[in-house]
Design an enzyme around this catalytic site. Structure first.
Site, mmCIF file in Angstrom:
data_model
loop_
_atom_site.group_PDB
_atom_site.id
_atom_site.type_symbol
_atom_site.label_atom_id
_atom_site.label_comp_id
_atom_site.label_asym_id
_atom_site.label_seq_id
_atom_site.Cartn_x
_atom_site.Cartn_y
_atom_site.Cartn_z
ATOM 1 N N HIS A 95 2.517 -5.540 5.670
ATOM 2 C CA HIS A 95 3.063 -5.312 7.023
ATOM 3 C C HIS A 95 4.343 -5.622 7.163
ATOM 4 C CE1 HIS A 95 -0.465 -4.044 9.273
ATOM 5 N NE2 HIS A 95 -1.298 -4.931 9.086
ATOM 6 N N GLU A 105 -0.672 0.041 8.726
ATOM 7 C CA GLU A 105 -2.074 -0.548 8.189
ATOM 8 C C GLU A 105 -1.979 0.204 6.678
ATOM 9 O OE1 GLU A 105 -3.814 -2.783 9.523
ATOM 10 O OE2 GLU A 105 -5.555 -2.903 8.336
ATOM 11 N N HIS A 144 -2.014 -9.125 2.639
ATOM 12 C CA HIS A 144 -2.026 -7.932 3.835
ATOM 13 C C HIS A 144 -0.655 -8.259 4.863
ATOM 14 C CE1 HIS A 144 -4.451 -5.439 6.542
ATOM 15 N NE2 HIS A 144 -3.618 -6.181 7.397
ATOM 16 N N GLU A 145 -0.742 -9.393 5.456
ATOM 17 C CA GLU A 145 0.443 -9.328 5.991
ATOM 18 C C GLU A 145 1.771 -9.122 5.626
ATOM 19 O OE1 GLU A 145 -0.476 -9.225 9.345
ATOM 20 O OE2 GLU A 145 -2.504 -9.871 9.002
HETATM 21 ZN ZN ZN Z 1 -3.196 -4.853 9.249
#
Ligand code: ZN
Length: 502
Positions: free
Chosen positions: A271, A297, A267-268
């Protein structure tokens, strides 16, 4: 001042402001990963000093004069170019910051800080009444802010606009309603299915050192550039762009559970790959900055859910995972994939699966709207929360801490922020669908460990654009369609239809 001169002044001014802000980012990273507890007070002073400088620079009347001198000069020449976009976004930011009276800005900052402190104190004690006055004050101030900033539709739009430029309640409501009825329908079918995954096969020993090495290899294979990044451990994972060439991520490790660190890292890294793909040349200007929380996101959720939870991804990575974690050697690929994709309505948003996650967001969106519209007051908020929880997910929280008090957002006055999580999921699905139709069978690529065509597609269609187009327009341009819930619904129905046989 001639337009060209005014533009150059604005550019230099904003680049320097961004440098100051990036210093705050570095201090924040240090505070979360390295700083000794005793440094807390001095760090707060450092943040306050930087925030004051940045605020002064952002609201400097000379910015207004230079913007006036630019006039429509760049729009007339090249309306979709870098300069036109920078001037447009500088103007948007300047308008907002100068419309909010200094007294109100100071009161908001203090109320947010007090609110968060109060939330940290009252949540473990399950003390809703102790927290409520802080929330009341924040709602009052944010309503005042909405009136000061102005809006075309309703006050909520003025708050939404801060996180997702141009987004409105009127556009979100039908989109979310469609999504909710489709998800509720899918959830009903899943609940009725006789097929069930066995998540207990994932509960085992995963030594932290092996997790670190495995997560690093996964992030690197996906395309996160370690020559311009690093991974550290924190209580609350995040990613932060210090500046060009330095985009860091953090995660947390659980010895009994691989998913927490691994999907957190993916997830990170999503980003962070967005941040690493932003233009270095345009650093400090809107053309070199991420466009919105929703689009940000979309990048994290695309990699976490649509890549990291896919069959192709695990066909590639499960054999490697078995080398790192002997406990997975007896676990079959289909059982593993089903277990990591288990759908199970739960109380906590951040732990929710891909199907039920958006229901958590819509619950908050509907409550925030009711609060801002004056149709609901905070005395009735926990009851309204529990009712919706029951209606959307069929479960009820046993206390406030696991219910209305679970998220930090409201305690810091972040109202209008939650919808960007669902927009992220909608955008992710629409972008992934468009990328897949250009790249061919993505699962086959993932199985080969080849993630670069997807990353390249995102670089060209999203990352390189910075804030040159408003969020919805950027997604429309990249996918050729108006953003809607269609791709997300199709994707969820296909994937979970196959897994659960519904
Ligand atoms: Zn996020």
């Amino acid at each position: 001042m001639p337009p060209k001169e005014a533009y150059d002044w604005l550019r230099a001014h904003h680049v320097e402001t961004s440098l100051l802000e990036s210093m705050a980012s570095l201090l924040h990273w240090d505070q979360s990963t390295m700083m000794p507890a005793g440094g807390h007070r001095h760090r707060s002073d450092q943040f306050a000093a930087l925030a004051k400088l940045v605020h002064e620079r952002r609201s400097n009347p000379q910015v207004g004069e230079a913007l006036a001198a630019c006039g429509g000069h760049w729009d007339e020449r090249e309306p979709t170019g870098v300069q036109a976009a920078n001037v447009r976004e500088w103007k948007r930011a300047f308008d907002r910051v100068t419309k909010i009276p200094t007294d109100l800005a100071v009161a908001l900052a203090r109320a947010a800080s007090d609110g968060e402190t109060a939330w940290k104190r009252t949540r473990p004690e399950n003390d809703w009444e102790g927290f409520r006055p802080y929330l009341d004050e924040l709602i009052r101030l944010r309503r005042e802010e909405a009136e000061a900033v102005g809006y075309a539709g309703e006050p909520y739009d003025a708050l939404l606009d801060e996180y997702e430029a141009g987004e409105t309640t009127a556009a979100l409501e039908p989109m979310f309603q469609d999504l909710r009825s489709e998800i509720t329908d899918l959830l009903g079918r899943i609940k009725g299915s006789a097929r069930r995954p066995d998540p207990s096969i994932l509960d085992n020993d995963y030594p932290i050192a092996a997790q670190k090495a495995f997560c690093r290899q996964v992030a690197e294979t996906l395309g996160y550039d370690f020559s311009a990044g690093r991974i550290d451990a924190t209580a609350h994972p995040f990613s932060t762009r210090i500046g060009p060439g330095d985009v860091r991520i953090t995660t947390r490790y659980n010895e009994r559970n691989l998913s927490e660190a691994l999907f957190g890292v993916i997830h990170e890294a999503g980003h962070a790959m967005y941040s690493q793909g932003l233009s270095t040349e345009h650093f400090g200007t809107p053309s070199g900055a991420s466009v919105s929380l929703g689009v940000h996101e979309s990048q994290s959720r695309l990699w976490e859910n649509l890549v990291g939870h896919s069959a192709g991804f695990w066909r590639h990575f499960l054999p490697l995972a078995r080398e790192f974690f002997p406990c997975l050697r007896g676990v079959g690929e289909i059982d593993f994939l089903f277990a990591v994709n288990e759908v199970n309505p739960s109380l906590i948003r951040v732990e929710a699966d891909e199907v039920t996650y958006n229901l958590h967001v819509m619950l908050r969106f509907e409550l925030e709207l009711a609060l801002l519209r004056g149709q609901l007051n905070t005395a009735d908020l926990p009851g309204a929360w529990n009712e919706k929880m029951h209606e959307f997910l069929g479960i009820s929280p046993p206390d406030f801490a696991l219910g209305v008090m679970q998220d930090v957002h409201w305690s810091a006055g972040l109202i209008g922020y939650f919808p960007t999580y669902s927009l992220g999921n909608l955008y992710a699905a629409q972008l992934f669908e468009a990328a897949s139709s250009e790249l061919g069978e993505t699962d086959a690529l993932f199985e080969q460990g080849d993630f670069s065509p997807l990353l390249d597609w995102l670089r060209v269609n999203i990352h390189a654009w910075g804030s040159r187009l408003p969020p919805r327009e950027l997604v429309r341009q990249a996918t050729g369609r108006e953003p809607d819930s269609g791709a997300l619904v199709r994707g969820l129905n296909k994937k979970y239809g196959e897994l659960y046989g519904v």
